[in-house]
Design an enzyme around this catalytic site. Structure first.
Site, short mmCIF file in Angstrom:
data_model
loop_
_atom_site.label_atom_id
_atom_site.label_comp_id
_atom_site.label_asym_id
_atom_site.label_seq_id
_atom_site.Cartn_x
_atom_site.Cartn_y
_atom_site.Cartn_z
N ASP A 131 0.82 -1.21 0.00
CA ASP A 131 0.00 0.00 0.00
C ASP A 131 0.86 1.26 0.00
OD1 ASP A 131 -2.30 -1.44 -0.01
OD2 ASP A 131 -2.89 -1.03 2.05
N ASP A 284 -6.80 -7.97 13.78
CA ASP A 284 -6.37 -9.34 14.10
C ASP A 284 -7.12 -9.88 15.32
OD1 ASP A 284 -5.22 -7.47 15.79
OD2 ASP A 284 -3.15 -8.02 15.33
#
Length: 528
Positions: A131, A284
């Site tokens: 990214d 996560d």
């Protein structure tokens, strides 16, 4: 001084504003300040007891696990599963994702380590999810991927040209690619993680022989732990997290928070849990909780470690701790009802997740560290009318501290520094936790932790030839730490002058720690 602050003002000794301040203090001291401090002391004492009980419980569990050798992963007979896999050659298709963002210093390390893992080439897909907003860095990463592709590695370079959803968005989009549909498992490594060549051979057999297992998590090993005092102190905290918290969660109820990297997921379990979501900065942990509520089990393999880098600058560490403190609090707010009313998991697991995992470790521990040791104790020292029970103020935190540090015996001599620094950081963690609970501004702030790799050594060598370094006032000065240091310094001097105990020793040391952090003498300083 004590008479001037706490007793009747002496006639003629003050005029004007001073008399008004003393009169206002006299009017609010007994009806407001003393009752408030008593209530705060009771609340903080209760939170200390909660933290103490939770730490002692984990100490007992981990002691039994060590003595009886009942670590959960030892029950899975890894060697037999490895032999079966090597005999049958029935290797599953594995996807490895490496999310990165402007990782100029470390991208080669992670890509080369992943491409060097032992696994059949036709059964491994490496996906670099870049990214990066820096065009030059994007070109470098893409060239590195092309270099490994010429060596026969099935590696693809993906660039979204945006950061929608941050890391969760990149991982989610990576899984949607058509060329990963045949993959059964996905491994995630952040850009600074360097797995050993046998990583897959030491994790995949667990998943292949246990269909109810969703995640296998390895621990972290730090390549720059000896770089400075900041990294040594981080190592102490993270060693406890992996060596105790993760091990206990895995051995008791098969739940712990996914660390976002160095773990293998069963893709079917990942999709069953709803996939990656970007509603918090701890995507996560969010995924792990949802998968657990669906009945999936997790396994922590404590004897398998993956090399990575600790943040060595104070600025990077503060941003990281903001995300790690704000995200869990925000997730707790969002998922409390979902966890409480889930019918697929046992009451014991609900209690473990809501009370121990979220409430005590992610909220209470931060609050009691800051408010009790940095606010309530100094305030009680000033007021003097409220006795501080030494069992709560001294002995309980001492036991908790020792339990925290036994997992890093090589750093036991740094125990005092660790206590003082944790108290300094608790100010930022409490602020982040409150932001997460209230879902206020910065609740979804995501700042990538800077990795220096070998850049620091290169900059140090370059700077030797320079006569001056560019220095900006805002680079080092942190006003919140300086303010807290001034408050604790005043309390320490007051207790030394008028007190009947030795709390001034702690207060003066703690004030020094805040000043050291406030003036930027923590960690590695990289000038502009």
């Amino acid at each position: 001084m004590r008479d001037l602050i706490l007793k009747e003002p002496i006639v003629g000794s003050f005029n004007g504003i001073t008399d008004d301040i003393l009169l206002a203090w006299k009017q609010i001291r007994n009806p407001l300040v003393l009752p408030f401090l008593r209530i705060a002391l009771i609340i903080c004492g209760s939170m200390s007891a909660m933290t103490f009980i939770e730490r002692v419980y984990m100490a007992i569990v981990i002691l039994l696990v060590k003595l009886l050798r009942i670590k959960r992963y030892t029950k899975y007979k890894l060697e037999a599963a490895e032999r079966q896999l090597e005999t049958t050659k029935n290797y599953p298709m594995v996807l490895v994702q490496i999310p990165m963002y402007n990782e100029k210093e470390v991208y080669k390390l992670s890509i080369s380590a992943v491409c060097g893992m032992h696994w059949p080439r036709d059964k491994l897909v490496v996906q670099v999810l870049d990214d990066s907003t820096d065009h030059a860095i994007r070109e470098l990463v893409e060239l590195e991927c092309q270099r490994w592709a010429t060596k026969g590695v099935n590696i693809t370079y993906e660039n979204r040209h945006n950061r929608n959803g941050y890391k969760a968005g990149a991982l989610r989009e990576g899984l949607s690619k058509t060329y990963v549909r045949d993959c059964q498992f996905v491994v995630i490594f952040d850009a600074d993680f360097q797995p050993e060549q046998d990583y897959l051979m030491r994790t995949m057999p667990y998943l292949l022989t246990n269909d109810d297992l969703a995640l296998v998590q390895a621990r972290w090993r730090f390549v720059n732990a000896d770089e400075c005092l900041l990294t040594r102190l981080q190592e102490m905290s993270l060693d406890y997290h992996f060596g105790v918290e993760q091990e206990v969660g895995s051995s008791t109820c098969s739940f712990f928070g996914f660390n976002g990297t160095a773990g293998v997921w069963r893709i079917r379990a990942l999709h069953d849990a709803g996939g990656w979501k970007d509603r918090t900065t701890v995507e996560d942990m969010d995924l792990a909780v949802r998968a657990s509520l669906r009945g999936w089990k997790f396994l922590f393999v404590g004897d398998l470690s993956v090399k990575n880098e600790l943040p060595s600058t104070f600025k990077a560490y503060r941003f990281q701790q903001h995300r790690w403190s704000c995200g869990p609090a925000n997730l707790f707010r969002k998922m409390f009802k979902e966890i409480a009313y889930c019918e697929r998991v046992s009451i014991w697991k609900k209690i473990h997740v809501l009370y121990a995992f979220f409430f005590v470790r992610k909220i209470v521990a931060h609050f009691v560290t800051f408010f009790f040791y940095c606010i309530v104790i100094p305030a009680c020292v000033l007021v003097q009318d409220i006795p501080l029970p030494k069992f709560v103020a001294v002995y309980i935190p001492a036991i908790i501290t020792v339990l925290n540090c036994v997992t890093t015996p090589r750093s036991m001599h740094l125990l005092i520094f660790w206590i003082l620094f944790e108290n300094v950081m608790s100010m930022h963690r409490v602020k982040a936790t409150i932001i997460g609970l209230l879902e206020a501004n910065r609740a979804n702030e995501w700042v990538v932790t800077d990795k220096l790799g070998n850049a620091l050594k290169q900059k140090a060598n370059t700077s030797k030839s320079r006569t001056k370094k560019r220095f900006q006032f805002g680079d080092r000065i942190h006003l919140m730490e300086i303010f807290m240091g001034s408050f604790l310094l005043y309390c320490g001097i007051y207790d030394y002058t008028f007190g009947n105990d030795l709390f001034y020793v702690y207060l003066l040391f703690q004030a020094s720690a805040f000043f050291i952090a406030g003036f930027g003498y923590v960690g590695t300083f990289v000038p502009h």
